[in-house]
Design an enzyme around this catalytic site. Structure first.
Site, PDB file in Angstrom:
ATOM      1  N   THR A  78       0.805  -1.224   0.000  1.00  0.00           N
ATOM      2  CA  THR A  78       0.000   0.000   0.000  1.00  0.00           C
ATOM      3  C   THR A  78       0.841   1.280   0.000  1.00  0.00           C
ATOM      4  O   THR A  78       0.301   2.379  -0.130  1.00  0.00           O
ATOM      5  CB  THR A  78      -0.910   0.025   1.255  1.00  0.00           C
ATOM      6  OG1 THR A  78      -0.074  -0.259   2.387  1.00  0.00           O
ATOM      7  CG2 THR A  78      -2.016  -1.007   1.168  1.00  0.00           C
ATOM      8  N   CYS A 116      17.908   4.485  -3.251  1.00  0.00           N
ATOM      9  CA  CYS A 116      17.449   5.153  -4.478  1.00  0.00           C
ATOM     10  C   CYS A 116      18.457   6.164  -5.041  1.00  0.00           C
ATOM     11  O   CYS A 116      18.513   6.366  -6.258  1.00  0.00           O
ATOM     12  CB  CYS A 116      16.106   5.820  -4.231  1.00  0.00           C
ATOM     13  SG  CYS A 116      15.956   6.590  -2.620  1.00  0.00           S
ATOM     14  N   SER A 165       8.835  11.973  -2.701  1.00  0.00           N
ATOM     15  CA  SER A 165       8.301  10.600  -2.704  1.00  0.00           C
ATOM     16  C   SER A 165       9.315   9.617  -2.138  1.00  0.00           C
ATOM     17  O   SER A 165       8.950   8.504  -1.761  1.00  0.00           O
ATOM     18  CB  SER A 165       7.877  10.185  -4.108  1.00  0.00           C
ATOM     19  OG  SER A 165       8.979  10.208  -4.981  1.00  0.00           O
ATOM     20  N   GLU A 219      21.059   8.390   5.069  1.00  0.00           N
ATOM     21  CA  GLU A 219      21.224   8.383   3.612  1.00  0.00           C
ATOM     22  C   GLU A 219      22.686   8.544   3.176  1.00  0.00           C
ATOM     23  O   GLU A 219      23.158   7.848   2.277  1.00  0.00           O
ATOM     24  CB  GLU A 219      20.377   9.529   3.032  1.00  0.00           C
ATOM     25  CG  GLU A 219      20.038   9.392   1.584  1.00  0.00           C
ATOM     26  CD  GLU A 219      18.872   8.442   1.312  1.00  0.00           C
ATOM     27  OE1 GLU A 219      18.356   7.807   2.259  1.00  0.00           O
ATOM     28  OE2 GLU A 219      18.498   8.322   0.140  1.00  0.00           O
ATOM     29  N   HIS A 224      15.239  11.929  -8.133  1.00  0.00           N
ATOM     30  CA  HIS A 224      16.408  12.316  -7.328  1.00  0.00           C
ATOM     31  C   HIS A 224      17.513  12.807  -8.260  1.00  0.00           C
ATOM     32  O   HIS A 224      17.738  12.257  -9.343  1.00  0.00           O
ATOM     33  CB  HIS A 224      16.959  11.113  -6.554  1.00  0.00           C
ATOM     34  CG  HIS A 224      16.129  10.692  -5.379  1.00  0.00           C
ATOM     35  ND1 HIS A 224      14.992  11.335  -4.965  1.00  0.00           N
ATOM     36  CD2 HIS A 224      16.313   9.656  -4.503  1.00  0.00           C
ATOM     37  CE1 HIS A 224      14.500  10.722  -3.899  1.00  0.00           C
ATOM     38  NE2 HIS A 224      15.278   9.702  -3.599  1.00  0.00           N
ATOM     39  N   ASN A 236      13.155   8.045  -8.698  1.00  0.00           N
ATOM     40  CA  ASN A 236      13.490   7.331  -7.456  1.00  0.00           C
ATOM     41  C   ASN A 236      12.581   6.168  -7.129  1.00  0.00           C
ATOM     42  O   ASN A 236      13.012   5.224  -6.462  1.00  0.00           O
ATOM     43  CB  ASN A 236      13.529   8.306  -6.272  1.00  0.00           C
ATOM     44  CG  ASN A 236      12.262   9.095  -6.125  1.00  0.00           C
ATOM     45  OD1 ASN A 236      11.915   9.884  -6.997  1.00  0.00           O
ATOM     46  ND2 ASN A 236      11.545   8.904  -5.036  1.00  0.00           N
TER      47      ASN A 236
HETATM   48  N1  LIG Z   1      10.196   5.844  -1.722  1.00  0.00           N
HETATM   49  C1  LIG Z   1      11.331   5.598  -2.369  1.00  0.00           C
HETATM   50  O1  LIG Z   1      11.698   6.315  -3.321  1.00  0.00           O
HETATM   51  C2  LIG Z   1      12.180   4.419  -1.992  1.00  0.00           C
HETATM   52  C3  LIG Z   1      13.253   4.100  -2.796  1.00  0.00           C
HETATM   53  C4  LIG Z   1      14.053   3.002  -2.470  1.00  0.00           C
HETATM   54  C5  LIG Z   1      13.779   2.259  -1.350  1.00  0.00           C
HETATM   55  N2  LIG Z   1      12.722   2.595  -0.550  1.00  0.00           N
HETATM   56  C6  LIG Z   1      12.473   1.745   0.617  1.00  0.00           C
HETATM   57  O2  LIG Z   1      11.254   1.000   0.393  1.00  0.00           O
HETATM   58  C7  LIG Z   1      10.581   0.816   1.636  1.00  0.00           C
HETATM   59  C8  LIG Z   1       9.166   1.375   1.518  1.00  0.00           C
HETATM   60  O3  LIG Z   1       9.223   2.757   1.258  1.00  0.00           O
HETATM   61  P1  LIG Z   1       7.913   3.606   0.879  1.00  0.00           P
HETATM   62  O4  LIG Z   1       8.410   4.909   0.419  1.00  0.00           O
HETATM   63  O5  LIG Z   1       7.030   2.809  -0.013  1.00  0.00           O
HETATM   64  O6  LIG Z   1       7.205   3.747   2.336  1.00  0.00           O
HETATM   65  P2  LIG Z   1       5.679   4.015   2.705  1.00  0.00           P
HETATM   66  O7  LIG Z   1       4.980   4.789   1.650  1.00  0.00           O
HETATM   67  O8  LIG Z   1       5.694   4.540   4.075  1.00  0.00           O
HETATM   68  O9  LIG Z   1       5.014   2.526   2.739  1.00  0.00           O
HETATM   69  C9  LIG Z   1       5.318   1.596   3.737  1.00  0.00           C
HETATM   70  C10 LIG Z   1       4.575   0.291   3.503  1.00  0.00           C
HETATM   71  O10 LIG Z   1       4.935  -0.641   4.535  1.00  0.00           O
HETATM   72  C11 LIG Z   1       3.759  -0.996   5.275  1.00  0.00           C
HETATM   73  N3  LIG Z   1       4.083  -1.083   6.702  1.00  0.00           N
HETATM   74  C12 LIG Z   1       4.449  -0.081   7.528  1.00  0.00           C
HETATM   75  N4  LIG Z   1       4.653  -0.543   8.777  1.00  0.00           N
HETATM   76  C13 LIG Z   1       4.393  -1.872   8.734  1.00  0.00           C
HETATM   77  C14 LIG Z   1       4.376  -2.910   9.717  1.00  0.00           C
HETATM   78  N5  LIG Z   1       4.704  -2.681  11.001  1.00  0.00           N
HETATM   79  N6  LIG Z   1       4.060  -4.163   9.307  1.00  0.00           N
HETATM   80  C15 LIG Z   1       3.739  -4.419   8.022  1.00  0.00           C
HETATM   81  N7  LIG Z   1       3.707  -3.485   7.052  1.00  0.00           N
HETATM   82  C16 LIG Z   1       4.038  -2.217   7.398  1.00  0.00           C
HETATM   83  C17 LIG Z   1       2.749   0.086   5.002  1.00  0.00           C
HETATM   84  O11 LIG Z   1       1.453  -0.441   5.175  1.00  0.00           O
HETATM   85  P3  LIG Z   1       0.172   0.485   5.635  1.00  0.00           P
HETATM   86  O12 LIG Z   1      -0.266   1.238   4.417  1.00  0.00           O
HETATM   87  O13 LIG Z   1      -0.808  -0.528   6.089  1.00  0.00           O
HETATM   88  O14 LIG Z   1       0.661   1.383   6.733  1.00  0.00           O
HETATM   89  C18 LIG Z   1       3.055   0.408   3.541  1.00  0.00           C
HETATM   90  O15 LIG Z   1       2.501  -0.580   2.701  1.00  0.00           O
HETATM   91  C19 LIG Z   1      11.447   1.484   2.712  1.00  0.00           C
HETATM   92  O16 LIG Z   1      12.294   0.514   3.268  1.00  0.00           O
HETATM   93  C20 LIG Z   1      12.240   2.512   1.916  1.00  0.00           C
HETATM   94  O17 LIG Z   1      13.444   2.830   2.545  1.00  0.00           O
HETATM   95  C21 LIG Z   1      11.902   3.645  -0.843  1.00  0.00           C
END
Ligand SMILES: NC(=O)c1ccc[n+]([C@@H]2O[C@H](COP(=O)([O-])OP(=O)(O)OC[C@H]3O[C@@H](n4cnc5c(N)ncnc54)[C@H](OP(=O)(O)O)[C@@H]3O)[C@@H](O)[C@H]2O)c1
Length: 351
Positions: A12, A148, A178, A201, A241, A326
């Site tokens: 999600t 990223c 994002s 980071e 980015h 990113n």
């Molecule tokens: N955004 C980027 O550009 C990017 C790039 C590279 C890597 N990442 C990495 O990818 C990961 C996700 O990033 P994001 O930006 O997508 O974060 P996000 O928008 O905050 O999404 C987090 C996701 O994890 C779920 N979640 C949170 N706490 C949880 C828990 N205790 N148990 C199970 N599920 C849980 C959330 O579910 P709910 O909706 O139910 O809360 C949501 O589906 C991170 O590790 C981040 O460092 C992100």
């Protein structure tokens, strides 16, 4: 062809939604399971997820139940975009239970037996997976993609390091909102502002880059012998980015050689014709005002990085600016390309 059934952990979130979007018409994968936090569990994906990408939420996933991110899930492999703090336990549980885990999170990136993979750069590092057979005896394994910002930096440096040898790199990032997930940074903190700190980071860029550009020797990664210095900033941009980069070389090339090494770079994913591999991993732009996030983040469907402002530097040998999307090349697209390479190299048993 039978498609591989995939589960998405963190389905999600910002990256999870990008997985759903990129996998909608994928020829090799179909989404059969989605998992998220207890805020979402028990609801259908359509009810649990507020869709924040352009276009509609794909119909096929709307009725899938959101499950806890614990094995078993009805799938052949999992893509993980869980927050780093819970990813270590959860991804380990899936690998222990026999699932291939293709992860975005930072939890396992620096483990000695875990490939930190950019398919164009270090596909040889997949040989580390033989070491994971001791850790995960049921046949599961973990492959990670880099941070990223690290991805675009390491991808740009790879052909330069291979051809001329890099001794030091200084990178100053300008990172999109994002990248902090949703809801991310409070609007009042970022409107009319730049934030000069993104937790963890700088360390990630500095350590991951030398692992990615390292050599696989004696069953382990020997980090590249270069010093990397990073400063990271959050800026008021939605996606894309950017980093201003300065580089010193063992043998300083002339500008044409440098440009040619970047723009002619092709590698295994292009040779294999992998579905998500861009024809050109690195585009070099000569206009004085490129790259820009708004104009260049979607190059190669978000999988091409763009280099511009390539110039001799007054302190180090050369400088340039690099940009990438990113949540595509920097996250979900990167993980999907990793999985496509694993299939092509026959690391998955089922499908
Ligand atoms: N955004 C980027 O550009 C990017 C790039 C590279 C890597 N990442 C990495 O990818 C990961 C996700 O990033 P994001 O930006 O997508 O974060 P996000 O928008 O905050 O999404 C987090 C996701 O994890 C779920 N979640 C949170 N706490 C949880 C828990 N205790 N148990 C199970 N599920 C849980 C959330 O579910 P709910 O909706 O139910 O809360 C949501 O589906 C991170 O590790 C981040 O460092 C992100």
């Amino acid at each position: 062809m039978t498609k591989y059934r995939v589960g998405i952990l963190g389905a999600t979130g910002m990256v999870g939604q990008r997985f759903i979007q990129l996998l909608e018409h994928h020829p090799q994968f179909e989404i059969t399971a989605v998992a998220a936090s207890d805020r979402s569990q028990g609801k259908t994906y359509g009810n649990a997820c507020t869709w924040r990408l352009n276009g509609e939420m794909p119909k096929r996933v709307r009725s899938l139940p959101v499950q806890p991110p614990t094995p078993p899930l009805d799938c052949d492999l999992v893509f993980s975009s869980l927050p780093g703090d819970i990813a270590r336990q959860t991804e380990g549980d899936f690998a222990n239970a026999g699932y291939p885990v293709i992860s975005n999170s930072s939890a396992f990136r620096m483990d000695e037996d875990v490939p930190l993979l950019i398919p164009e750069v270090n596909h040889q590092h997949l040989d580390l997976l033989t070491r994971q057979r001791q850790r995960y005896t049921a046949g599961g394994f973990i492959v990670t993609n880099p941070n990223c910002s690290t991805i675009m930096l390491a991808l740009a440096l790879a052909p330069l390091h291979a051809t001329f040898g890099i001794t030091s790199v200084v990178a100053t990032t300008m990172q999109a909102l994002s990248g902090a997930g949703y809801p991310g940074v409070a609007s009042l903190d970022i409107i009319d502002n730049v934030l000069p700190h993104i937790g963890g980071e700088e360390e990630k860029i500095e350590t991951e880059t030398t692992k990615i550009l390292g050599r696989f020797v004696n069953n382990q990664i020997e980090p590249a012998a270069m010093s990397v210095s990073a400063q990271c900033h959050r800026v008021n941009v939605a996606d894309g980015h950017m980093a201003a980069v300065r580089v010193n070389f063992t043998r300083k090339p002339d500008l044409n050689e440098l440009r040619e090494a970047l723009s002619s770079f092709r590698s295994l994913p292009q040779e294999l014709g992998l579905h998500s591999a861009p024809d050109q991993p690195i585009v070099v732009r000569d206009e004085v005002d490129r790259p820009q996030p708004k104009l260049d983040r979607d190059a190669g469907a978000g999988m091409t990085i763009t280099v511009g402002r390539l110039r001799e530097d007054t302190v180090m040998d050369y400088r340039f600016v690099v940009l990438s999307h990113n949540t595509i090349r920097g996250a979900a697209g990167a993980a999907i390309l990793n999985a496509e390479l694993l299939i092509a190299l026959q690391y998955f048993k089922t499908g």
